[in-house]
Design a protein around this motif. Structure first.
Motif, PDB file in Angstrom:
ATOM      1  N   ALA A 547       0.846  -1.190   0.000  1.00 10.31           N
ATOM      2  CA  ALA A 547       0.000   0.000   0.000  1.00 10.31           C
ATOM      3  C   ALA A 547       0.879   1.236   0.000  1.00 10.31           C
ATOM      4  CB  ALA A 547      -0.905  -0.016   1.225  1.00 10.31           C
ATOM      5  N   LEU A 548       0.598   2.146  -0.924  1.00  7.93           N
ATOM      6  CA  LEU A 548       1.324   3.413  -0.996  1.00  7.93           C
ATOM      7  C   LEU A 548       0.349   4.550  -0.719  1.00  7.93           C
ATOM      8  CD1 LEU A 548       3.394   2.965  -4.304  1.00  7.93           C
ATOM      9  CD2 LEU A 548       4.025   2.290  -1.976  1.00  7.93           C
ATOM     10  N   VAL A 592      -9.621 -13.176   3.222  1.00  8.63           N
ATOM     11  CA  VAL A 592      -9.284 -14.387   2.467  1.00  8.63           C
ATOM     12  C   VAL A 592      -7.937 -14.987   2.854  1.00  8.63           C
ATOM     13  CG1 VAL A 592     -10.684 -13.776   0.457  1.00  8.63           C
ATOM     14  CG2 VAL A 592      -8.306 -12.998   0.576  1.00  8.63           C
ATOM     15  N   ALA A 593      -7.205 -14.325   3.736  1.00 12.20           N
ATOM     16  CA  ALA A 593      -5.851 -14.787   4.033  1.00 12.20           C
ATOM     17  C   ALA A 593      -5.440 -14.430   5.459  1.00 12.20           C
ATOM     18  CB  ALA A 593      -4.854 -14.158   3.043  1.00 12.20           C
ATOM     19  N   ALA A 594      -4.488 -15.169   5.957  1.00 10.49           N
ATOM     20  CA  ALA A 594      -3.838 -14.782   7.207  1.00 10.49           C
ATOM     21  C   ALA A 594      -2.798 -13.735   6.846  1.00 10.49           C
ATOM     22  CB  ALA A 594      -3.184 -15.996   7.847  1.00 10.49           C
ATOM     23  N   VAL A 595      -2.857 -12.584   7.482  1.00 13.15           N
ATOM     24  CA  VAL A 595      -2.129 -11.411   6.999  1.00 13.15           C
ATOM     25  C   VAL A 595      -1.028 -10.960   7.956  1.00 13.15           C
ATOM     26  CG1 VAL A 595      -2.433  -8.949   6.499  1.00 13.15           C
ATOM     27  CG2 VAL A 595      -4.099 -10.596   5.658  1.00 13.15           C
ATOM     28  N   ARG A 596       0.072 -10.545   7.378  1.00 12.35           N
ATOM     29  CA  ARG A 596       1.140  -9.862   8.126  1.00 12.35           C
ATOM     30  C   ARG A 596       1.416  -8.540   7.444  1.00 12.35           C
ATOM     31  NH1 ARG A 596       2.650 -14.853   7.157  1.00 12.35           N
ATOM     32  NH2 ARG A 596       3.879 -14.231   5.357  1.00 12.35           N
ATOM     33  N   ARG A 597       1.836  -7.552   8.209  1.00  9.02           N
ATOM     34  CA  ARG A 597       2.172  -6.278   7.582  1.00  9.02           C
ATOM     35  C   ARG A 597       3.417  -5.675   8.197  1.00  9.02           C
ATOM     36  NH1 ARG A 597      -2.870  -2.464   9.207  1.00  9.02           N
ATOM     37  NH2 ARG A 597      -1.431  -0.753   8.863  1.00  9.02           N
ATOM     38  N   SER A 598       4.125  -4.926   7.374  1.00 12.77           N
ATOM     39  CA  SER A 598       5.341  -4.264   7.843  1.00 12.77           C
ATOM     40  C   SER A 598       4.973  -2.922   8.457  1.00 12.77           C
ATOM     41  CB  SER A 598       6.292  -4.033   6.665  1.00 12.77           C
ATOM     42  OG  SER A 598       5.771  -2.995   5.835  1.00 12.77           O
ATOM     43  N   ASP A 599       5.951  -2.275   9.052  1.00 13.70           N
ATOM     44  CA  ASP A 599       5.768  -0.885   9.439  1.00 13.70           C
ATOM     45  C   ASP A 599       5.877  -0.029   8.179  1.00 13.70           C
ATOM     46  OD1 ASP A 599       5.494  -1.429  12.133  1.00 13.70           O
ATOM     47  OD2 ASP A 599       7.676  -1.389  12.471  1.00 13.70           O
ATOM     48  N   PRO A 600       5.279   1.150   8.212  1.00  9.67           N
ATOM     49  CA  PRO A 600       5.427   2.034   7.049  1.00  9.67           C
ATOM     50  C   PRO A 600       6.888   2.443   6.864  1.00  9.67           C
ATOM     51  CG  PRO A 600       3.649   2.797   8.491  1.00  9.67           C
ATOM     52  CD  PRO A 600       4.386   1.714   9.231  1.00  9.67           C
ATOM     53  N   HIS A 601       7.290   2.511   5.625  1.00 15.68           N
ATOM     54  CA  HIS A 601       8.639   2.971   5.305  1.00 15.68           C
ATOM     55  C   HIS A 601       8.565   3.792   4.022  1.00 15.68           C
ATOM     56  CE1 HIS A 601       7.911  -0.960   3.463  1.00 15.68           C
ATOM     57  NE2 HIS A 601       8.660  -0.540   2.469  1.00 15.68           N
ATOM     58  N   VAL A 602       9.647   4.460   3.709  1.00 16.56           N
ATOM     59  CA  VAL A 602       9.639   5.349   2.540  1.00 16.56           C
ATOM     60  C   VAL A 602      10.250   4.626   1.346  1.00 16.56           C
ATOM     61  CG1 VAL A 602      10.535   7.514   1.586  1.00 16.56           C
ATOM     62  CG2 VAL A 602       9.771   7.423   3.975  1.00 16.56           C
ATOM     63  N   ILE A 603       9.582   4.676   0.207  1.00 18.15           N
ATOM     64  CA  ILE A 603      10.205   4.215  -1.041  1.00 18.15           C
ATOM     65  C   ILE A 603      10.382   5.418  -1.959  1.00 18.15           C
ATOM     66  CG2 ILE A 603       9.249   1.877  -0.900  1.00 18.15           C
ATOM     67  CD1 ILE A 603       7.402   2.802  -3.295  1.00 18.15           C
ATOM     68  N   ARG A 604      11.498   5.436  -2.649  1.00 17.17           N
ATOM     69  CA  ARG A 604      11.792   6.573  -3.524  1.00 17.17           C
ATOM     70  C   ARG A 604      11.681   6.149  -4.975  1.00 17.17           C
ATOM     71  NH1 ARG A 604      17.049   9.568  -0.802  1.00 17.17           N
ATOM     72  NH2 ARG A 604      16.437   9.165   1.352  1.00 17.17           N
ATOM     73  N   ARG A 607      10.658  10.531  -9.372  1.00 16.26           N
ATOM     74  CA  ARG A 607      10.118  11.889  -9.222  1.00 16.26           C
ATOM     75  C   ARG A 607       9.338  12.106  -7.933  1.00 16.26           C
ATOM     76  NH1 ARG A 607      13.545  12.913 -12.284  1.00 16.26           N
ATOM     77  NH2 ARG A 607      13.337  12.736 -14.530  1.00 16.26           N
ATOM     78  N   ILE A 608       9.099  11.041  -7.211  1.00 15.49           N
ATOM     79  CA  ILE A 608       8.230  11.154  -6.044  1.00 15.49           C
ATOM     80  C   ILE A 608       8.583  10.044  -5.059  1.00 15.49           C
ATOM     81  CG2 ILE A 608       6.371   9.649  -6.912  1.00 15.49           C
ATOM     82  CD1 ILE A 608       4.376  11.824  -5.954  1.00 15.49           C
ATOM     83  N   MET A 609       8.376  10.321  -3.785  1.00 15.00           N
ATOM     84  CA  MET A 609       8.559   9.252  -2.788  1.00 15.00           C
ATOM     85  C   MET A 609       7.242   9.029  -2.061  1.00 15.00           C
ATOM     86  SD  MET A 609      10.918  11.097   0.142  1.00 15.00           S
ATOM     87  CE  MET A 609      12.109  11.889  -0.930  1.00 15.00           C
ATOM     88  N   HIS A 610       7.070   7.815  -1.563  1.00 13.54           N
ATOM     89  CA  HIS A 610       5.814   7.463  -0.902  1.00 13.54           C
ATOM     90  C   HIS A 610       6.087   6.746   0.405  1.00 13.54           C
ATOM     91  CE1 HIS A 610       3.495   8.406  -4.465  1.00 13.54           C
ATOM     92  NE2 HIS A 610       4.114   7.484  -5.191  1.00 13.54           N
ATOM     93  N   LEU A 611       5.131   6.863   1.312  1.00  9.28           N
ATOM     94  CA  LEU A 611       5.113   5.938   2.441  1.00  9.28           C
ATOM     95  C   LEU A 611       4.550   4.620   1.935  1.00  9.28           C
ATOM     96  CD1 LEU A 611       3.760   8.119   5.411  1.00  9.28           C
ATOM     97  CD2 LEU A 611       6.072   7.164   5.143  1.00  9.28           C
TER      98      LEU A 611
END
Ligand SMILES: C=C(O[C@@H]1C=C(C(=O)O)C=C[C@H]1O)C(=O)O
Length: 730
Positions: A547-548, A592-604, A607-611
């Motif tokens: 997710a961005l 529909v699934a057993a879910v795991r999630r990471s902590d938010p991090h920045v991707i570059r 031209r733009i960066m996102h959480l």
């Protein structure tokens, strides 16, 4: 071989012809689906049948070299758009991806399930051993499961192992006097040359997830137990002698696609859609389904929407047996050359040596769908295609046939969602393009590499929503957020570009891929772009999503960008905006699934960066990548929270049909594996290839500033803008 199925479960059944080589099948208002795949999305049953129209078109074998070699020229910003001009170089990406590996194939298994076949008159031909009576229901069984008559003959014809190269898949067939009769039975024969059996071969795949029906069962409850085979099943070696005895209760199927949709030839009796089959019957006609409740037979996976009318019988041709190796050719060439072969369907990602791409040429089949059930409809359409074809594991771990898909954002969009099965499939990796026939009955020549087209001028102008209009829409959204239940809404605007000649889509793709190697560069049915956001990548039971949301500019100055990234990572407003997106994906995936999630991090990105938040899961039931994308769409990254309210607010404030922008786009293969990005940083080629409509948007939460949001959309137009108007162009 023909194969047939009779279904008597309350509901009714669609009919359609899918004949080899026929140009157009027509419009089908029913849904062909098979039990496994419907069963995968627990709790989703009703949705299956509530959709709108579903068109099925099967196109011939020939590769269609649609010419679209126009020229891209300078893009001249129109009246008010002022996209940044000279921009510094971007940073390369951090993401690695792999193309899904294929679940194992098991050699030579056919399935016979008790409670389905009558005892007498069975005939087994050719390569399939006679089905022993021991596991069959008694001959005097009445039509207890509403499936069949007790005295029907069953013929297996041409059920045989494939030769090298293809893994074959069949359903059983019943023919009497050349006429299809009803048979409630599926046999799955899977055979493969050793070389093509994937390393993870471990389980018999041919387990038809049907609930066994006891002798006294009146069928009233059929369909309520997805994924369960509650009584002994018998696996019959499709190749020859070996028979696998009783497996006992089998809870799930390792690969749902290995079960056929059955066919129906009969007429509908009563208002519950009960079907009675007989020789010489006129085509079945189903006028309504029980009491407005969508009904379908999950056990054999044929569905029908309420009110649907089916005027013609359903005939699915025999899956061909192919013994030839599917590889058409292997070419060592850069990806840019592969992209210049005709105007391929494209999915490409990865930087430098990691780069890989799937390409498609021609059309073996095209399915289109509209409405809330479009994902299910397209998935079902692909299943019908798979039902009449065979599979082959090709390089890169994908299983042919592979389909390319682009879907609309909105349920009520006028734009069709499309699934295309190309005639030829190309897997480009490590500098080598491997081309295979995408299905055993498809063929064609690989188009030659064309020269780049000459430059053409483009006229760029605002679309439906001008810059000022967008600012006003953001301001209105902020007001809405202050009152009522709306927490986040994503607003987008559009730009229109027109060229005097058809756009050079290949050139566009090449530049997009080159400039955004860590993004997912795609082209499906004129939808072209380079999205950074993975909605659903499915490989077996494993699913991953990213997710961005929450964005900041990238300047190219590393020191400055580090500061910006730190600020983004600690921005309360961006984290709030991001949290909605991550939560929506995690919550939907958790259904529909057993879910795991990471902590938010920045991707570059360049031209733009996102959480970003990585979300992974293990599917509880097998599901195709397209089905999972349908579950996750629309995420709050492109719609808002709560979903339904945000969807209606954005439709009202934007005032235009998003088409396929922000809808899932990607591919899936015959095993269900695949990757679907959210169609962002993209455009839809229109007007006979001379126009392209570009889209970009951003999340609005309490505290959003209209001018900043406008600037953010400008940054998000840049990948397309730069690909359309490269600086190295005269
Ligand atoms: C809506 C778009 O992007 C989405 C919105 C984002 C945001 O609001 O920060 C970030 C990434 C995407 O999820 C777009 O690119 O058009």
């Amino acid at each position: 071989m023909g194969f047939g199925g009779h279904v008597g479960h309350a509901g009714g059944f669609p009919g359609e012809h899918l004949l080899p080589g026929q140009a157009v099948v027509g419009e089908v208002e029913g849904v062909l689906q098979h039990a496994d795949r419907l069963g995968r999305l627990g709790g989703d049953d009703g949705r299956i049948l509530q959709g709108e129209r579903f068109d099925v078109v099967v196109v011939g074998d020939l590769v269609d070299y649609t010419p679209a070699f126009g020229v891209l020229g300078g893009v001249f910003p129109g009246q008010e758009e002022n996209l940044p001009g000279p921009l510094v170089a971007g940073l390369t990406g951090q993401q690695r991806r792999t193309i899904a590996c294929v679940e194992a194939a098991h050699v030579g298994v056919g399935l016979h399930e008790p409670g389905v076949l009558p005892r007498r008159d069975r005939q087994v031909a050719h390569h399939v051993e006679r089905v022993p009576a021991a596991r069959c229901p008694a001959a005097d069984h009445a039509d207890h499961d509403l499936w069949h008559r007790p005295d029907q003959a069953l013929h297996f014809e041409d059920v045989q192992a494939s030769g090298t190269g293809w893994v074959d898949l069949f359903a059983s067939g019943g023919r009497i006097g050349g006429r299809v009769r009803t048979v409630g039975f599926v046999a799955v024969a899977v055979a493969a040359a050793d070389a093509l059996v994937a390393a993870r071969t471990e389980r018999p795949p041919a387990i038809f997830r049907r609930r066994a029906v006891a002798g006294e069962d009146d069928g009233a409850d059929i369909g309520g137990h997805p994924g369960m085979v509650e009584s002994p099943v018998e696996l019959i070696d499709g190749v020859g002698a070996e028979r696998v005895a009783d497996l006992g209760a089998i809870e799930r199927h390792p690969d749902g696609r290995q079960v056929m949709p059955l066919l129906v030839h009969g007429t509908v009796v009563g208002d519950v859609g009960e079907i009675e089959a007989f020789d010489g019957a006129p085509p079945g006609r189903i006028k309504r389904v029980a009491h407005g409740r969508p009904a379908y037979d999950r056990t054999i996976g044929i569905g029908l929407r309420p009110g649907a009318t089916v005027d013609f019988p359903l005939v699915i041709p025999t899956p061909p047996t192919v013994s030839a190796a599917p590889v058409v050719c292997t070419v060592a060439e850069p990806l840019e050359d592969s992209l210049r072969r005709g105007v391929p369907l494209v999915w490409a990602t990865g930087a430098d040596a990691e780069r890989r791409a799937l390409l498609g040429w021609g059309e073996a089949a095209r399915f289109t769908a509209h409405g809330a059930q479009r994902f299910t409809d397209l998935d079902a359409g692909f299943t019908t295609f798979l039902a009449r074809t065979s599979r082959a594991v090709v390089s890169g771990g994908v299983t042919a046939p592979v389909a390319f898909v682009t879907t609309s954002f909105a349920d009520d969009s006028a734009t069709a969602s499309v699934l295309i099965v190309p005639a030829l499939l190309g897997v480009w990796q490590d500098g080598v393009l491997t081309v295979v026939a995408n299905a055993p009955d498809t063929s064609g020549a690989l188009p030659p590499v064309s020269a780049p087209a000459e430059f053409e001028e483009l006229d760029l102008r605002p679309g439906t929503l001008t810059r000022e209009g967008f600012r006003c829409a953001v301001a209105a959204a902020v007001q809405r957020l202050a009152v009522g239940d709306l927490e986040k809404v994503v607003l987008a605007r559009d730009l229109e570009a027109t060229a005097s000649r058809p756009l050079d889509v290949s050139a566009l793709l090449t530049r997009l891929q080159r400039a955004n190697p860590q993004s997912y560069t795609f082209h499906v049915d004129g939808m072209v772009g380079s999205s950074p956001e993975m909605l659903a990548a499915v490989d077996g039971r494993h699913v991953r999503s990213q997710a961005l949301a929450g964005s900041a500019p990238v300047s190219g100055d590393l020191t400055l960008d580090d500061v910006t990234a730190t600020r983004l990572a600690s921005s309360g407003k961006d984290h709030a905006e991001h949290a909605y997106a991550a939560a929506s994906v995690a919550e939907k995936l958790a259904t529909v699934a057993a879910v795991r999630r990471s902590d938010p991090h920045v991707i570059r990105l360049p031209r733009i960066m996102h959480l970003a938040t990585d979300i992974t899961g293990e599917l509880r039931e097998p599901a195709s990548a397209l089905a999972v994308a349908g579950v996750l769409h629309p995420s709050a990254a492109v719609c808002g929270t709560p979903t339904a309210l945000a969807a209606s607010v954005l439709a009202e404030l934007e005032g235009f049909d998003r088409g396929r922008y922000a809808g899932p786009v990607g591919w899936l293969d015959a095993s269900g594996a695949g990757e679907f990005a959210i169609a962002l940083r993209c455009g839809q080629v229109e007007q006979h290839g001379t126009g392209i409509r570009l889209y970009a948007g951003g999340g609005i939460v309490a505290g959003s500033d209209p001018s900043e949001e406008l600037a953010e959309t400008a940054r998000k137009f840049l990948p397309m803008y730069e690909a359309l108007s490269p600086v190295d162009r005269p």
